[in-house]
Scaffold this motif. Structure first.
Motif, short mmCIF file in Angstrom:
data_model
loop_
_atom_site.label_atom_id
_atom_site.label_comp_id
_atom_site.label_asym_id
_atom_site.label_seq_id
_atom_site.Cartn_x
_atom_site.Cartn_y
_atom_site.Cartn_z
N THR A 222 0.84 -1.21 0.00
CA THR A 222 0.00 0.00 0.00
C THR A 222 0.87 1.25 0.00
O THR A 222 0.60 2.21 -0.74
CB THR A 222 -0.92 0.01 1.23
OG1 THR A 222 -1.74 -1.15 1.21
CG2 THR A 222 -1.79 1.26 1.26
N ILE A 223 1.91 1.24 0.82
CA ILE A 223 2.82 2.39 0.89
C ILE A 223 3.51 2.61 -0.46
O ILE A 223 3.59 3.74 -0.95
CB ILE A 223 3.85 2.18 2.01
CG1 ILE A 223 3.16 2.23 3.37
CG2 ILE A 223 4.96 3.23 1.94
CD1 ILE A 223 4.07 1.90 4.53
N ILE A 224 3.98 1.53 -1.05
CA ILE A 224 4.66 1.65 -2.36
C ILE A 224 3.71 2.21 -3.40
O ILE A 224 4.06 3.13 -4.17
CB ILE A 224 5.21 0.28 -2.81
CG1 ILE A 224 6.32 -0.18 -1.87
CG2 ILE A 224 5.72 0.35 -4.24
CD1 ILE A 224 6.78 -1.61 -2.09
N LYS A 225 2.49 1.70 -3.43
CA LYS A 225 1.51 2.15 -4.42
C LYS A 225 1.20 3.63 -4.28
O LYS A 225 1.17 4.37 -5.27
CB LYS A 225 0.22 1.33 -4.30
CG LYS A 225 -0.85 1.70 -5.32
CD LYS A 225 -2.08 0.83 -5.16
CE LYS A 225 -3.16 1.21 -6.18
NZ LYS A 225 -4.38 0.36 -6.03
N GLN A 226 0.99 4.08 -3.04
CA GLN A 226 0.66 5.49 -2.81
C GLN A 226 1.86 6.39 -3.09
O GLN A 226 1.73 7.44 -3.70
CB GLN A 226 0.20 5.68 -1.36
CG GLN A 226 -1.12 4.99 -1.03
CD GLN A 226 -2.29 5.55 -1.83
OE1 GLN A 226 -2.35 6.74 -2.12
NE2 GLN A 226 -3.21 4.68 -2.20
N ALA A 227 3.04 5.96 -2.64
CA ALA A 227 4.23 6.80 -2.76
C ALA A 227 4.68 6.98 -4.20
O ALA A 227 5.29 7.99 -4.55
CB ALA A 227 5.36 6.22 -1.93
N THR A 228 4.38 6.00 -5.06
CA THR A 228 4.84 6.06 -6.46
C THR A 228 3.75 6.55 -7.41
O THR A 228 3.85 6.37 -8.62
CB THR A 228 5.35 4.69 -6.91
OG1 THR A 228 4.30 3.72 -6.75
CG2 THR A 228 6.56 4.25 -6.11
N SER A 229 2.72 7.18 -6.86
CA SER A 229 1.61 7.63 -7.71
C SER A 229 1.76 9.09 -8.16
O SER A 229 0.90 9.60 -8.87
CB SER A 229 0.28 7.47 -6.95
OG SER A 229 0.26 8.30 -5.80
N GLU A 230 2.84 9.76 -7.74
CA GLU A 230 3.01 11.18 -8.05
C GLU A 230 3.71 11.39 -9.39
O GLU A 230 4.56 10.59 -9.79
CB GLU A 230 3.80 11.88 -6.94
CG GLU A 230 3.19 11.74 -5.56
CD GLU A 230 1.78 12.30 -5.47
OE1 GLU A 230 1.44 13.19 -6.29
OE2 GLU A 230 1.02 11.85 -4.61
N THR A 231 3.35 12.48 -10.06
CA THR A 231 3.94 12.80 -11.36
C THR A 231 4.49 14.22 -11.42
O THR A 231 4.85 14.70 -12.48
CB THR A 231 2.89 12.62 -12.48
OG1 THR A 231 1.77 13.47 -12.21
CG2 THR A 231 2.44 11.18 -12.59
N HIS A 232 4.57 14.90 -10.28
CA HIS A 232 5.13 16.26 -10.27
C HIS A 232 6.60 16.22 -10.73
O HIS A 232 7.29 15.22 -10.57
CB HIS A 232 5.07 16.86 -8.86
CG HIS A 232 3.68 16.94 -8.30
ND1 HIS A 232 2.75 17.83 -8.75
CD2 HIS A 232 3.09 16.23 -7.31
CE1 HIS A 232 1.63 17.67 -8.06
NE2 HIS A 232 1.81 16.70 -7.19
N GLN A 233 7.05 17.34 -11.26
CA GLN A 233 8.46 17.48 -11.62
C GLN A 233 9.32 17.45 -10.35
O GLN A 233 10.38 16.82 -10.32
CB GLN A 233 8.68 18.79 -12.37
CG GLN A 233 10.09 18.98 -12.91
CD GLN A 233 10.32 18.25 -14.22
OE1 GLN A 233 9.44 17.54 -14.72
NE2 GLN A 233 11.50 18.39 -14.78
N ASN A 234 8.87 18.15 -9.32
CA ASN A 234 9.54 18.15 -8.01
C ASN A 234 8.55 17.59 -6.99
O ASN A 234 7.48 18.17 -6.78
CB ASN A 234 9.95 19.55 -7.60
CG ASN A 234 11.03 20.17 -8.48
OD1 ASN A 234 11.32 21.33 -8.36
ND2 ASN A 234 11.62 19.39 -9.39
N ILE A 235 8.91 16.49 -6.35
CA ILE A 235 8.03 15.82 -5.40
C ILE A 235 8.59 15.94 -4.00
O ILE A 235 9.73 15.54 -3.74
CB ILE A 235 7.87 14.33 -5.76
CG1 ILE A 235 7.34 14.16 -7.19
CG2 ILE A 235 6.96 13.62 -4.76
CD1 ILE A 235 7.41 12.74 -7.70
#
Length: 386
Positions: A326-339
């Motif tokens: 669950t943590i991996i799925k949520q943490a890798t869902s971002e697409t911002h240039q700077n996260i």
């Protein structure tokens, strides 16, 4: 006659066997040495094995201390015979010095000139001197600072660093960099998990930011270690008790002063990066003081701090022992240039630690680099809810 012939044959056989027995031996290389803190490979020191195989050789290196300079004895065993190899632990490699971040100083402000300097040495024991030459932190301009590292064997390395003194540094920017960056941030530490986190970050050559508290000072050595490894230390809170720190503006700054003093005692510098407990958008502060977050977000900027919220979340704050997947799925869902990625560092966040390698690998494969927050980093500010 037959008896005489039999005796001659027996003597001949024994002579041959004796010849091979006494000819069996290990021939070692000349002047054997081992570099300090290097692993010992016993075959490396054998030049030749007469009348036998090197695979039949065993050894005992119980007396060898490869972490300390000096002379030692390693014992080899081959076909019932014992051999003693005199070996010297030496240090011939120079320390390495490199810069993890450029150095920009605001005119008139003190600064730790060791910050952002990474030194590696085989012996892990060195003396660092800094020659500031004509450097003047009270005069705007460009300067060169010279660093010199000497190790136990007097191996020496020098390094030149460019330093800029500017009129004023605006801490952070609300404009995303054109580089793909993950600012991995950990709140609530240090904890028994901090050491595990540091080892993972080191393995993947990733930098992070630790917003620390004064709640578990038995682990404060990890704050020092994180700083030494080039990570950024930020301020979270000393007590992390919402009802206390959000009871008034004075209460908040009293708590902030305590955590700032604690960190300075540990790493020697004044830290001006902060994260509000619950983030600047927290609503729980309403229970203790109406409008306090509106006051604090303005006041910390006036006092020279910068606060950091987040635009990426591991969601590990939603409970303890959240499933790693669950943590991996949520943490890798971002697409911002700077996260700016929110994570937590407490004893109960074992699954956060387990998820870290997958999170780092995912973003690195997407072309992101992992950096610690510095004075020029992108920041996220949430909408104030109180």
């Amino acid at each position: 006659m037959k008896r005489h012939l039999l005796l001659c044959c027996l003597i001949g056989i024994m002579s041959i066997l004796g010849y091979f027995y006494f000819q069996r031996k290990i021939i070692f290389i000349d002047h054997p040495t081992i570099e300090i803190n290097s692993p010992f490979y016993y075959k490396k020191y054998i030049k030749k094995v007469k009348n036998g195989s090197i695979n039949d050789v065993t050894y005992s290196a119980n007396d060898l201390n490869n972490q300390t300079l000096g002379h030692y004895t390693v014992t080899y065993f081959f076909k019932g015979k014992t051999y003693h190899l005199k070996i010297e632990v030496i240090d011939t490699k120079k320390p390495t010095i490199k810069e993890s971040e450029s150095l920009k100083i605001e005119k008139g402000k003190s600064y730790d000139l060791k910050k952002g300097i990474i030194i590696k040495d085989n012996s892990n024991q060195y003396n660092l001197t800094i020659d500031t030459n004509d450097f003047n932190p009270n005069q705007i301009g460009n300067y060169t600072i010279y660093y010199k590292a000497n190790d136990l064997s007097n191996n020496q390395t020098t390094f030149k660093r460019k330093v800029t003194v500017v009129k004023k540094i605006e801490i952070g920017t609300h404009i995303e960099s054109n580089k793909k960056i993950v600012y991995l941030t950990f709140d609530d530490g240090p904890s028994q998990n901090t050491d595990r986190i540091l080892k993972i970050l080191k393995k993947y050559n990733a930098k992070a930011t630790f917003f620390v508290t004064g709640c578990h000072q038995e682990y404060n050595q990890y704050i020092i270690e994180a700083y030494k490894q080039g990570h950024t230390i930020g301020l979270h809170s000393y007590l992390h008790e919402y009802q206390d720190i959000y009871s008034s503006k004075d209460a908040y700054f009293k708590d902030l002063k305590k955590i700032k003093q604690m960190v300075k005692q540990l790493i020697g510098i004044q830290v001006h990066y902060i994260r509000f407990p619950g983030g600047s958008s927290n609503r729980i502060s309403k229970n203790y003081c109406h409008g306090i977050m509106s006051q604090l977000t303005r006041e910390v900027i006036k006092q020279g701090y910068q606060y950091y919220d987040w635009n990426g979340d591991t969601t590990d704050a939603s409970g303890d022992h959240i499933p790693t997947a669950t943590i991996i799925k949520q943490a890798t869902s971002e697409t911002h240039q700077n996260i700016v990625l929110l994570a937590h560092d407490t004893d109960a966040k074992d699954t956060t630690v387990a998820a870290l390698p997958s999170i780092i690998q995912y973003y690195k494969e997407k072309g992101y680099q992992f950096l610690g927050i510095d004075d020029e980093s992108y920041y996220v500010h949430h909408d104030i809810q109180n």
